[in-house]
Design an enzyme around this catalytic site. Structure first.
Site, PDB file in Angstrom:
ATOM      1  N   SER A  87       0.840  -1.199   0.000  1.00  0.00           N
ATOM      2  CA  SER A  87       0.000   0.000   0.000  1.00  0.00           C
ATOM      3  C   SER A  87       0.874   1.248   0.000  1.00  0.00           C
ATOM      4  O   SER A  87       2.094   1.169   0.190  1.00  0.00           O
ATOM      5  CB  SER A  87      -0.921   0.020   1.230  1.00  0.00           C
ATOM      6  N   LEU A 101       3.177   4.426  -0.235  1.00  0.00           N
ATOM      7  CA  LEU A 101       4.426   4.753  -0.916  1.00  0.00           C
ATOM      8  C   LEU A 101       5.106   3.505  -1.479  1.00  0.00           C
ATOM      9  O   LEU A 101       5.675   3.533  -2.571  1.00  0.00           O
ATOM     10  CB  LEU A 101       5.379   5.470   0.050  1.00  0.00           C
ATOM     11  N   ASP A 129       4.737  -7.711   3.244  1.00  0.00           N
ATOM     12  CA  ASP A 129       3.760  -6.987   4.053  1.00  0.00           C
ATOM     13  C   ASP A 129       3.103  -7.951   5.027  1.00  0.00           C
ATOM     14  O   ASP A 129       3.221  -9.179   4.875  1.00  0.00           O
ATOM     15  CB  ASP A 129       2.709  -6.306   3.178  1.00  0.00           C
ATOM     16  N   VAL A 151       7.886  -7.295   9.902  1.00  0.00           N
ATOM     17  CA  VAL A 151       9.257  -6.768   9.980  1.00  0.00           C
ATOM     18  C   VAL A 151       9.756  -6.631  11.409  1.00  0.00           C
ATOM     19  O   VAL A 151      10.954  -6.443  11.632  1.00  0.00           O
ATOM     20  CB  VAL A 151       9.382  -5.409   9.250  1.00  0.00           C
ATOM     21  N   SER A 160      11.546  10.741   7.453  1.00  0.00           N
ATOM     22  CA  SER A 160      10.386  11.635   7.494  1.00  0.00           C
ATOM     23  C   SER A 160      10.868  13.025   7.848  1.00  0.00           C
ATOM     24  O   SER A 160      11.945  13.200   8.445  1.00  0.00           O
ATOM     25  CB  SER A 160       9.390  11.143   8.558  1.00  0.00           C
ATOM     26  N   TYR A 183       8.112   8.551  17.155  1.00  0.00           N
ATOM     27  CA  TYR A 183       8.185   8.567  15.694  1.00  0.00           C
ATOM     28  C   TYR A 183       9.423   9.322  15.213  1.00  0.00           C
ATOM     29  O   TYR A 183      10.158   8.859  14.332  1.00  0.00           O
ATOM     30  CB  TYR A 183       6.911   9.206  15.134  1.00  0.00           C
ATOM     31  N   LYS A 212      12.601   7.816  13.002  1.00  0.00           N
ATOM     32  CA  LYS A 212      12.973   8.350  11.692  1.00  0.00           C
ATOM     33  C   LYS A 212      14.293   9.107  11.745  1.00  0.00           C
ATOM     34  O   LYS A 212      15.071   9.097  10.768  1.00  0.00           O
ATOM     35  CB  LYS A 212      11.856   9.258  11.172  1.00  0.00           C
ATOM     36  N   PHE A 240       2.536  12.873   2.920  1.00  0.00           N
ATOM     37  CA  PHE A 240       2.158  12.263   1.648  1.00  0.00           C
ATOM     38  C   PHE A 240       0.878  11.478   1.856  1.00  0.00           C
ATOM     39  O   PHE A 240       0.641  10.941   2.942  1.00  0.00           O
ATOM     40  CB  PHE A 240       3.262  11.325   1.142  1.00  0.00           C
TER      41      PHE A 240
END
Length: 264
Positions: free
Chosen positions: A15, A17, A36, A62, A156, A169, A173, A202
Site C-alpha cells: 500500500s 508509498l 507486508d 518486519v 520523514s 516517531y 525516523k 504524503f
C-alpha cells in the site's frame, strides 16, 4: 543502476508509498517482491501490479526476525526462479503512534507504544536491510562503476522537526536518517549505495487516519506546493535514486519546503 531485468524487495509494499514504488519499478522492467503483514492486502496489490513474474507477495512481520528470515529464504528462491538478480532493498514499512512524553495528568507515554513504533520503523528497517544484504552483495557488479545495488530507506520530515506527540516517531525516523552515511561507508566496498528519502505529508494509509483539522493544519505549514505529496512523486524519486550512481550516503528531503511547526 539498471532497473530493467532486475528485482527489488519492498517491505510495506502492499500500500501507499511502497505500492507506488513497486508500480513505478515494474513499469521500468523490474520484478518486485512485496513484503507486508496483511495477506489479503498483499494479494490485491500483486493483482493490481499484474501478477507473476512482475510481482509476488511474501508475508512478513518486519518486527520479527524469524519472519524476516523466512521472507528472505522465499524471496531468494523466487529470484533464482525468475532469473532477475536483486538490485535494491527498499524497507518502507512504517507506523505512527502519537503520544506526549508526559501528558497533562502527568502520565508518561506508554513504553509499549514506543516499542511498537521503534520495532517497526527502526528495528524493522535495519533487520530487513541486514538480512537481504548478503543476497544483494552476491549480485554480479554492473556498469563501469561495478555497482551491485542500492538500499533506499524511508525517514520523514519528523526526523528534523518532530511535532508534539512525535517523540517515538521522530526518534525512529531520526535514527534512520543518522545511519544512512555509516551504512553507505560500510557497504561501499561491495558496490552498494545507501540513500534515505525523508518525505513530509504524503497521501498514505497512515495519513488517511488524520483528522481534517490536523490535515488542514499541516497544509498551512506547506510552502509550495501547498498540498500533500502523491505516492507517485515519492516513487519517482526512488527511481531516480536507483538510476543515479552518484547519490550515496545522503538524506533527501521531499517536502515542498515544508517545515513543521511544534504544534497545530
Amino acid at each position: 543502476m539498471k532497473i530493467d531485468g532486475r528485482s527489488f524487495v519492498i517491505s510495506g509494499g502492499a500500500s501507499g508509498l511502497g505500492l507506488a514504488t513497486a508500480r513505478t519499478l515494474i513499469s521500468s522492467g523490474a520484478s518486485v517482491a512485496i513484503l507486508d503483514l496483511n495477506e489479503e492486502t498483499g494479494a490485491k496489490a500483486v493483482t493490481s501490479l499484474g501478477g507473476a513474474p512482475s510481482a509476488k507477495f511474501f508475508p512478513c512481520d518486519v518486527s520479527s526476525t524469524d519472519s524476516v528470515s523466512s521472507a528472505v529464504s522465499a524471496v531468494t528462491s523466487w529470484i533464482k526462479e525468475i532469473g532477475k538478480p536483486l538490485a535494491g532493498i527498499i524497507p518502507a514499512a512504517g507506523v505512527g503512534a502519537p503520544g506526549l512524553i508526559l501528558d497533562k495528568r502527568l502520565n508518561p507515554v506508554s513504553l509499549d507504544s514506543i516499542d511498537f513504533v521503534l520495532n517497526i520503523n527502526l528495528r524493522g528497517t535495519l533487520d530487513v536491510t541486514r538480512q537481504f544484504l548478503p543476497l544483494l552483495a552476491k549480485s554480479e557488479p554492473y556498469g563501469p562503476d561495478k555497482e551491485r545495488g542500492v538500499v533506499v530507506m524511508v525517514a520523514s520530515s519528523a526526523a528534523f522537526e518532530g511535532q508534539m506527540g512525535q517523540v517515538a516517531y521522530a526518534a525512529s525516523k531520526g535514527a534512520v536518517a543518522s545511519m544512512t552515511l555509516p551504512m553507505a561507508r560500510d557497504l561501499a566496498r561491495f558496490g552498494i549505495r545507501v540513500v534515505t528519502i525523508a518525505p513530509s505529508m504524503f497521501d498514505s494509509a497512515m495519513t488517511a487516519m488524520m483528522s481534517d483539522k490536523v490535515r488542514e493544519g499541516l497544509q498551512k505549514a506547506m510552502e509550495f506546493p501547498a498540498r500533500a505529496g502523491q505516492p507517485e512523486e515519492f516513487a519517482s524519486l526512488v527511481k531516480q535514486t536507483i538510476e543515479n550512481v552518484m547519490l550515496n550516503g545522503v538524506v533527501i528531503r521531499l517536502d515542498g519546503a515544508t517545515r513543521m511547526p511544534s504544534k497545530l
